[in-house]
Write a protein that holds these residues in place. Structure first.
Motif, PDB file in Angstrom:
ATOM      1  N   PRO A 143       0.804  -1.239   0.000  1.00 55.10           N
ATOM      2  CA  PRO A 143       0.000   0.000   0.000  1.00 55.10           C
ATOM      3  C   PRO A 143       0.828   1.276   0.000  1.00 55.10           C
ATOM      4  CG  PRO A 143      -0.935  -1.613   1.501  1.00 55.10           C
ATOM      5  CD  PRO A 143       0.379  -2.171   1.030  1.00 55.10           C
ATOM      6  N   ASP A 144       1.960   1.274   0.698  1.00 56.61           N
ATOM      7  CA  ASP A 144       2.772   2.500   0.765  1.00 56.61           C
ATOM      8  C   ASP A 144       3.381   2.885  -0.576  1.00 56.61           C
ATOM      9  OD1 ASP A 144       2.184   2.737   3.413  1.00 56.61           O
ATOM     10  OD2 ASP A 144       4.066   1.854   4.119  1.00 56.61           O
ATOM     11  N   SER A 145       3.438   1.933  -1.509  1.00 58.33           N
ATOM     12  CA  SER A 145       4.042   2.239  -2.812  1.00 58.33           C
ATOM     13  C   SER A 145       2.988   2.595  -3.872  1.00 58.33           C
ATOM     14  CB  SER A 145       4.860   1.039  -3.288  1.00 58.33           C
ATOM     15  OG  SER A 145       4.003  -0.046  -3.593  1.00 58.33           O
ATOM     16  N   ILE A 146       1.742   2.676  -3.478  1.00 59.30           N
ATOM     17  CA  ILE A 146       0.664   2.997  -4.431  1.00 59.30           C
ATOM     18  C   ILE A 146       0.332   4.485  -4.272  1.00 59.30           C
ATOM     19  CG2 ILE A 146      -1.713   2.502  -5.123  1.00 59.30           C
ATOM     20  CD1 ILE A 146      -1.286  -0.351  -3.968  1.00 59.30           C
ATOM     21  N   PRO A 147       0.716   5.314  -5.253  1.00 62.76           N
ATOM     22  CA  PRO A 147       0.531   6.772  -5.115  1.00 62.76           C
ATOM     23  C   PRO A 147      -0.929   7.180  -4.896  1.00 62.76           C
ATOM     24  CG  PRO A 147       1.845   6.238  -7.065  1.00 62.76           C
ATOM     25  CD  PRO A 147       1.360   4.948  -6.508  1.00 62.76           C
ATOM     26  N   GLU A 148      -1.840   6.489  -5.535  1.00 58.88           N
ATOM     27  CA  GLU A 148      -3.255   6.867  -5.405  1.00 58.88           C
ATOM     28  C   GLU A 148      -3.709   6.853  -3.942  1.00 58.88           C
ATOM     29  OE1 GLU A 148      -1.973   4.807  -7.543  1.00 58.88           O
ATOM     30  OE2 GLU A 148      -2.789   5.166  -9.553  1.00 58.88           O
ATOM     31  N   LEU A 149      -3.162   5.933  -3.167  1.00 63.61           N
ATOM     32  CA  LEU A 149      -3.563   5.845  -1.756  1.00 63.61           C
ATOM     33  C   LEU A 149      -2.999   7.003  -0.933  1.00 63.61           C
ATOM     34  CD1 LEU A 149      -3.136   2.009  -1.168  1.00 63.61           C
ATOM     35  CD2 LEU A 149      -5.234   3.265  -1.650  1.00 63.61           C
ATOM     36  N   GLN A 150      -2.028   7.712  -1.507  1.00 66.09           N
ATOM     37  CA  GLN A 150      -1.451   8.864  -0.796  1.00 66.09           C
ATOM     38  C   GLN A 150      -2.263  10.136  -1.051  1.00 66.09           C
ATOM     39  OE1 GLN A 150       1.013   7.854   1.209  1.00 66.09           O
ATOM     40  NE2 GLN A 150       0.683   5.859   0.248  1.00 66.09           N
ATOM     41  N   TYR A 151      -2.767  10.304  -2.279  1.00 67.98           N
ATOM     42  CA  TYR A 151      -3.416  11.582  -2.598  1.00 67.98           C
ATOM     43  C   TYR A 151      -4.928  11.510  -2.764  1.00 67.98           C
ATOM     44  CZ  TYR A 151      -3.332  10.105  -7.548  1.00 67.98           C
ATOM     45  OH  TYR A 151      -3.503   9.423  -8.720  1.00 67.98           O
ATOM     46  N   PHE A 152      -5.491  10.307  -2.842  1.00 69.17           N
ATOM     47  CA  PHE A 152      -6.926  10.210  -3.133  1.00 69.17           C
ATOM     48  C   PHE A 152      -7.780  10.867  -2.046  1.00 69.17           C
ATOM     49  CE2 PHE A 152     -10.916   7.925  -4.187  1.00 69.17           C
ATOM     50  CZ  PHE A 152     -11.015   8.381  -5.490  1.00 69.17           C
ATOM     51  N   LYS A 153      -7.324  10.845  -0.806  1.00 69.87           N
ATOM     52  CA  LYS A 153      -8.105  11.476   0.263  1.00 69.87           C
ATOM     53  C   LYS A 153      -8.245  12.982   0.031  1.00 69.87           C
ATOM     54  CE  LYS A 153      -3.976  11.315   3.088  1.00 69.87           C
ATOM     55  NZ  LYS A 153      -3.318  10.556   4.115  1.00 69.87           N
ATOM     56  N   TYR A 154      -7.224  13.580  -0.574  1.00 70.09           N
ATOM     57  CA  TYR A 154      -7.296  15.015  -0.860  1.00 70.09           C
ATOM     58  C   TYR A 154      -8.268  15.297  -2.012  1.00 70.09           C
ATOM     59  CZ  TYR A 154      -3.181  14.974   2.105  1.00 70.09           C
ATOM     60  OH  TYR A 154      -2.331  14.781   3.162  1.00 70.09           O
ATOM     61  N   VAL A 155      -8.334  14.378  -2.957  1.00 68.09           N
ATOM     62  CA  VAL A 155      -9.302  14.518  -4.050  1.00 68.09           C
ATOM     63  C   VAL A 155     -10.725  14.448  -3.489  1.00 68.09           C
ATOM     64  CG1 VAL A 155     -10.180  13.477  -6.184  1.00 68.09           C
ATOM     65  CG2 VAL A 155      -7.702  13.581  -5.769  1.00 68.09           C
ATOM     66  N   VAL A 156     -10.965  13.481  -2.615  1.00 68.53           N
ATOM     67  CA  VAL A 156     -12.293  13.334  -2.011  1.00 68.53           C
ATOM     68  C   VAL A 156     -12.645  14.579  -1.181  1.00 68.53           C
ATOM     69  CG1 VAL A 156     -13.659  11.992  -0.353  1.00 68.53           C
ATOM     70  CG2 VAL A 156     -12.221  10.815  -2.032  1.00 68.53           C
ATOM     71  N   LEU A 157     -11.678  15.087  -0.447  1.00 72.22           N
ATOM     72  CA  LEU A 157     -11.912  16.297   0.347  1.00 72.22           C
ATOM     73  C   LEU A 157     -12.223  17.488  -0.570  1.00 72.22           C
ATOM     74  CD1 LEU A 157     -11.952  17.570   3.152  1.00 72.22           C
ATOM     75  CD2 LEU A 157      -9.504  18.022   2.890  1.00 72.22           C
ATOM     76  N   ALA A 158     -11.484  17.616  -1.666  1.00 76.40           N
ATOM     77  CA  ALA A 158     -11.702  18.739  -2.597  1.00 76.40           C
ATOM     78  C   ALA A 158     -13.087  18.669  -3.237  1.00 76.40           C
ATOM     79  CB  ALA A 158     -10.615  18.737  -3.672  1.00 76.40           C
ATOM     80  N   ILE A 159     -13.491  17.489  -3.697  1.00 76.70           N
ATOM     81  CA  ILE A 159     -14.821  17.423  -4.341  1.00 76.70           C
ATOM     82  C   ILE A 159     -15.932  17.599  -3.301  1.00 76.70           C
ATOM     83  CG2 ILE A 159     -14.083  16.105  -6.353  1.00 76.70           C
ATOM     84  CD1 ILE A 159     -15.203  13.592  -5.107  1.00 76.70           C
ATOM     85  N   SER A 160     -15.667  17.207  -2.058  1.00 76.34           N
ATOM     86  CA  SER A 160     -16.659  17.440  -1.001  1.00 76.34           C
ATOM     87  C   SER A 160     -16.821  18.937  -0.756  1.00 76.34           C
ATOM     88  CB  SER A 160     -16.244  16.737   0.296  1.00 76.34           C
ATOM     89  OG  SER A 160     -16.188  15.347   0.108  1.00 76.34           O
ATOM     90  N   LEU A 161     -15.704  19.656  -0.718  1.00 76.22           N
ATOM     91  CA  LEU A 161     -15.760  21.110  -0.513  1.00 76.22           C
ATOM     92  C   LEU A 161     -16.438  21.803  -1.697  1.00 76.22           C
ATOM     93  CD1 LEU A 161     -12.259  21.724   1.097  1.00 76.22           C
ATOM     94  CD2 LEU A 161     -14.501  21.792   2.229  1.00 76.22           C
ATOM     95  N   LEU A 162     -16.149  21.350  -2.904  1.00 75.99           N
ATOM     96  CA  LEU A 162     -16.820  21.918  -4.079  1.00 75.99           C
ATOM     97  C   LEU A 162     -18.326  21.650  -4.015  1.00 75.99           C
ATOM     98  CD1 LEU A 162     -14.293  21.045  -6.949  1.00 75.99           C
ATOM     99  CD2 LEU A 162     -14.855  23.321  -6.050  1.00 75.99           C
ATOM    100  N   GLY A 163     -18.687  20.471  -3.554  1.00 80.23           N
ATOM    101  CA  GLY A 163     -20.109  20.140  -3.396  1.00 80.23           C
ATOM    102  C   GLY A 163     -20.776  21.032  -2.360  1.00 80.23           C
ATOM    103  N   MET A 164     -20.046  21.304  -1.275  1.00 77.65           N
ATOM    104  CA  MET A 164     -20.589  22.211  -0.253  1.00 77.65           C
ATOM    105  C   MET A 164     -20.754  23.620  -0.827  1.00 77.65           C
ATOM    106  SD  MET A 164     -21.411  20.692   2.495  1.00 77.65           S
ATOM    107  CE  MET A 164     -21.640  22.102   3.546  1.00 77.65           C
ATOM    108  N   GLY A 165     -19.800  24.030  -1.664  1.00 76.10           N
ATOM    109  CA  GLY A 165     -19.911  25.329  -2.317  1.00 76.10           C
ATOM    110  C   GLY A 165     -21.139  25.404  -3.211  1.00 76.10           C
ATOM    111  N   ALA A 166     -21.367  24.343  -3.969  1.00 74.26           N
ATOM    112  CA  ALA A 166     -22.560  24.301  -4.834  1.00 74.26           C
ATOM    113  C   ALA A 166     -23.830  24.327  -3.990  1.00 74.26           C
ATOM    114  CB  ALA A 166     -22.517  23.043  -5.702  1.00 74.26           C
ATOM    115  N   LEU A 167     -23.801  23.616  -2.864  1.00 73.82           N
ATOM    116  CA  LEU A 167     -24.964  23.578  -1.962  1.00 73.82           C
ATOM    117  C   LEU A 167     -25.256  24.968  -1.395  1.00 73.82           C
ATOM    118  CD1 LEU A 167     -26.999  21.861  -0.281  1.00 73.82           C
ATOM    119  CD2 LEU A 167     -25.181  21.638   1.414  1.00 73.82           C
TER     120      LEU A 167
END
Length: 192
Positions: free
Chosen positions: A72-96
């Motif tokens: 798992p530590d060598s899979i880049p997606e597992l390092q940054y995907f949480k930030y993607v989810v946080l960003a789209i959540s914030l964008l969704g809150m902005g739309a709301l």
């Protein structure tokens, strides 16, 4: 009824944020030596299993057929995907908060595209693990590859491999559809 689109959008954002609490995907292997199956869960930031030894057992199986170890530590997606989810959540809150019809649709399109990109990335990940086998593998069967199915069930030697969205994946998909419902139910008199 006027606030219904906002309610749908709120649910869409909450169902996106639950990805921090539940795994997105699962891969289960069932074989005579594992009659109850072993299941690997893929989260936005880690890989776990139905027991603490699942990943170790899968890596032992991978060793015999020449597949790479899953680290798992060598899979880049597992390092940054949480930030993607946080960003789209914030964008969704902005739309709301803005409560604009076009923002609901924009968010749906953006998240649908990112979701499709994520599934394609997962396919590439599976392809790499299933096709790029070690030349020194103890078990070599000419022409055999071990790529699990993207979605569904497939036999890999004597293993039945099933790959499906897990709780987080199903809830995320539901949230995505609710954002589309928010767009579709937006009152005609106040369309913007």
């Amino acid at each position: 009824m006027k606030q219904l689109p906002r309610l749908f959008m709120l649910l869409a954002v909450l169902l996106t944020m639950q990805l921090f609490l539940f795994p997105m995907w699962s891969i289960t292997l069932v074989a005579p030596q594992y009659p109850d199956g072993i299941t690997m869960f893929i989260w936005i930031d880690r890989i776990t299993g139905d027991t603490e030894y699942t990943l170790q057992n899968i890596n032992i199986l991978n060793h015999y057929v020449g597949m790479k170890y899953i680290e798992p530590d060598s899979i880049p997606e597992l390092q940054y995907f949480k930030y993607v989810v946080l960003a789209i959540s914030l964008l969704g809150m902005g739309a709301l908060i803005a409560n604009r019809k076009y923002l609901y649709l924009s968010w749906f399109i953006l998240v649908a595209l990112l979701g499709a990109l994520g599934i394609y990335d997962f396919y590439l990940w599976e392809y790499d693990y299933g096709h790029n086998l070690s030349e020194t593998a103890p078990i070599k069967i000419p022409g055999m590859v071990y790529q699990p199915p993207l979605i569904g069930t497939k036999m890999l030697l004597n293993f039945e491999a099933t790959s499906l969205p897990a709780t987080g994946g199903w809830l995320f998909g539901t949230g995505l559809m609710l954002s589309l419902v928010a767009f579709l139910t937006y009152p005609k008199t106040s369309r913007r």
